[in-house]
Write an enzyme that holds these catalytic residues in place. Sequence first.
Site, PDB file in Angstrom:
ATOM      1  N   HIS A 195      33.626 -19.843 -22.125  1.00 25.60           N
ATOM      2  CA  HIS A 195      33.608 -18.480 -22.000  1.00 25.60           C
ATOM      3  C   HIS A 195      32.842 -18.108 -23.504  1.00 25.60           C
ATOM      4  CE1 HIS A 195      34.481 -14.355 -21.357  1.00 25.60           C
ATOM      5  NE2 HIS A 195      35.819 -14.332 -21.479  1.00 25.60           N
ATOM      6  N   ARG A 222      30.295 -14.316 -13.783  1.00 29.93           N
ATOM      7  CA  ARG A 222      31.792 -15.015 -14.082  1.00 29.93           C
ATOM      8  C   ARG A 222      31.986 -15.644 -12.838  1.00 29.93           C
ATOM      9  NH1 ARG A 222      37.323 -13.681 -15.932  1.00 29.93           N
ATOM     10  NH2 ARG A 222      36.171 -13.629 -17.892  1.00 29.93           N
ATOM     11  N   LYS A 282      30.490 -14.120   3.541  1.00 29.65           N
ATOM     12  CA  LYS A 282      29.758 -14.622   4.707  1.00 29.65           C
ATOM     13  C   LYS A 282      29.326 -16.094   4.676  1.00 29.65           C
ATOM     14  CE  LYS A 282      28.596  -9.515   5.643  1.00 29.65           C
ATOM     15  NZ  LYS A 282      27.448  -8.690   5.666  1.00 29.65           N
ATOM     16  N   ARG A 333      38.532  -6.291 -17.945  1.00 31.78           N
ATOM     17  CA  ARG A 333      38.032  -6.230 -19.494  1.00 31.78           C
ATOM     18  C   ARG A 333      36.954  -6.718 -19.878  1.00 31.78           C
ATOM     19  NH1 ARG A 333      42.282  -6.607 -23.185  1.00 31.78           N
ATOM     20  NH2 ARG A 333      44.302  -5.968 -22.417  1.00 31.78           N
ATOM     21  N   THR A 334      36.444  -7.979 -19.631  1.00 33.61           N
ATOM     22  CA  THR A 334      35.375  -8.472 -20.052  1.00 33.61           C
ATOM     23  C   THR A 334      34.068  -7.872 -19.248  1.00 33.61           C
ATOM     24  OG1 THR A 334      36.450 -10.693 -19.891  1.00 33.61           O
ATOM     25  CG2 THR A 334      34.080 -10.818 -19.755  1.00 33.61           C
TER      26      THR A 334
END
Lengths: 307, 307, 307
Positions: B137, B109, B87, B59-60
């Site tokens: 957030h 994020r 890696k 969604r974000t």
Amino acid sequence: MSRLSQKHLLGIKNINREDIELIFETAASFKEVINRPIKKVPSLRDITIANVFFENSTRTKLSFELAEKRLSADVVNFSSSNSSVKKGETLLDTVNNILAMKVDMVVMRHSSPGAPHFLAKHIDANIVNAGDGTHEHPTQALLDTFSIYQRHGSLEGLKVAIIGDILHSRVALSNIFALKKLGAEVMVCGPNTLLPKYISSLDIKVELDVRKALQWCDVANVLRIQLERQHIKYFPSLREYSLYYGINKKLLDSLDKQITIMHPGPINRGVELNSDVADSDHAIILEQVENGVAVRMAVLYLLAGVQ
Amino acid sequence: MSRLSQKHLLGIKNINREDIELIFETAASFKEVINRPIKKVPSLRDITIANVFFENSTRTKLSFELAEKRLSADVVNFSSSNSSVKKGETLLDTVNNILAMKVDMVVMRHSSPGAPHFLAKHIDANIVNAGDGTHEHPTQALLDTFSIYQRHGSLEGLKVAIIGDILHSRVALSNIFALKKLGAEVMVCGPNTLLPKYISSLDIKVELDVRKALQWCDVANVLRIQLERQHIKYFPSLREYSLYYGINKKLLDSLDKQITIMHPGPINRGVELNSDVADSDHAIILEQVENGVAVRMAVLYLLAGVQ
Amino acid sequence: MSRLSQKHLLGIKNINREDIELIFETAASFKEVINRPIKKVPSLRDITIANVFFENSTRTKLSFELAEKRLSADVVNFSSSNSSVKKGETLLDTVNNILAMKVDMVVMRHSSPGAPHFLAKHIDANIVNAGDGTHEHPTQALLDTFSIYQRHGSLEGLKVAIIGDILHSRVALSNIFALKKLGAEVMVCGPNTLLPKYISSLDIKVELDVRKALQWCDVANVLRIQLERQHIKYFPSLREYSLYYGINKKLLDSLDKQITIMHPGPINRGVELNSDVADSDHAIILEQVENGVAVRMAVLYLLAGVQ
């Protein structure tokens, strides 16, 4: 409008020096473009490019995607992870299906050496090899040699050592071809277990002692230890590898000259390269990344429309 | 052209009220844009934005991507699931590589609190924190408070209760900061096991009884039970949680006033919210989603070019 | 500007012949567009389309995405694999969230029959069903019948046999509806275990012997053996299936006429189709793929703006 003398970029082995120099010249122009506030040119506005990645490759894919978007091409992405490839479709059927949707160019990463060469024989679109197993990865070699060219002015007579895990590298072979075509002297250096057998047939220097390699070279292209590819042990431990082949500032300072350090990324800091080298003025690692976009723009631009 | 007084949006804690109000004003204009038949503006036509998501967030990410496209930015997506992060590459190397490809802004994020703050100290691009663990957030808090602002005209003196799983929420803390900066009174309400210890240091009301919280507030922001984050049991069962903390129409009707219901989505219907509330006139849940795109357009627009 | 008589494309069952013919006419124009050097038209420049795929489908998604981009629409992709669907959100909430971000059209693939029909009752955007379980896959049926139409000039009175795994196919039912509406005679042919029970209610021919089916038909649409959908055994072995139902050149040569061979892809070469047929002039398999983009452009174009 300049064009390459061939329709595909499958490898460095069969490209001629004039084509490489044309790519460098064009990449230099595009590098100016991507450093402008307006980073786009309309060159490929009517071209659709499919990025067909049968193996994951975030960096190379991102670099190609940015190159394509900055040329104003339409881009579609096809990755095999959730696709009909799993359903047992042949490579040729997959790509023919994508082409039937009227795609003009195909950028392909595949785990099998020769996969793009096979396709090039059977389909009509321009193909760019974005890595076929550990065989060729031509755009990486072009961006590496372009980075050396920009740093040193010329590759003629320059001494370049490729150091580390040559065996599992998709970078080494293409680099060797490109360096030799441009007149550089090439050495590979690494533990015996990480040197592929084909090396002896290539007419290049081989050195087991990294200190001697560094003393010899003007440029060291340090490859990453590809832990994820090593199903069996090629050296006793990471710590031991780092001890014998890792490059740190102390080692560089002990040389009687200044050398250029390259790395194709992602770096294992503290293994093949120490941070005091990776972040130093010796290193042109982030320039390689920047040049990657410019070189890929040049390749796509110069291939588009070649029949 | 208006700009924010800071170069990054890392959190609400360190943003000032004037900047928040500038974002609201700009978001209100962009909300008109995205409700027009022609939903795009050319504002960021020469800007490349990388969405770098080290955690999944459909969604974000979709909301940011739409915001970016409606500002005419070029968008590249980087997700860690199939990338060099696996890696063993460092966060700084990953982001520096993306920036070397001449990306102007990074929307990130990450699961680690402080990851975008760390980056902001080391790199040159504008950074928008799209959630760092359960820390901040900020765009969610801005869209939540903007939604309250649009519904109630002002937040000054308004009573807002944040209800439910405060402990695992990436939404709560940023909301508390934003609400307080805008003059609202804030209460958190939930079972003791779902209230984080830092709450007592924040100078806000704490209430265990959801009925009393609803009786007190003008606006209830109901958080979702993040089952996927609960490795140990914080309450006996979903049924019991729903019985004591679930909000249904009967409970709302028992109050002597009309309150506004918010939810950051996705809703667990029948757990924290009943459908007779989620789909009622009390709820502004879909307006929050719509405002999310407008607020993110405003943030990106106001940050672009700030040095 | 022509429009369809309905707001959604949910299936072929409830679309009328005039609408199908309008789609064909429009697809023929768009096919010319995608064969031009400039493959784009600005038709849907102000439309945002969400591709919402709750099941993987690389080909169908790629075809829709190219169709959307060539109509100049803005495209956002939502796939359930890494999304809030996993967190227990309802289908309606997921789609309403996407629509709250001001998306105009939704192209949806879902594993449950009727999912797009359910949505169409509750939401305002135009919906295109990109496959709901093994129920309908209308754009596939349209591209298949359009391909027959382009090859044979008309479907009136034409004999079309659908051969193979009818039971697990998402293609068969929509094709049967479309063929009958356009005046074709339809036969299904396959082993008894791969014929669904509903077939008897459809007023079409049923044949177990593939040789007789081929002898009867003008066009054979050969379905793939969907091994990944077969949890139990429907036939003894692939080899046995291929022996009795596989189509090869020898079999086609034994007929006293030339028939057209179709396949929705991906082909299991050597199972349902031999390469000597798949790559022959009989086959129009890659034309189906090309027509897929044109037909989807037509559907999206003709639905856009229908209220």
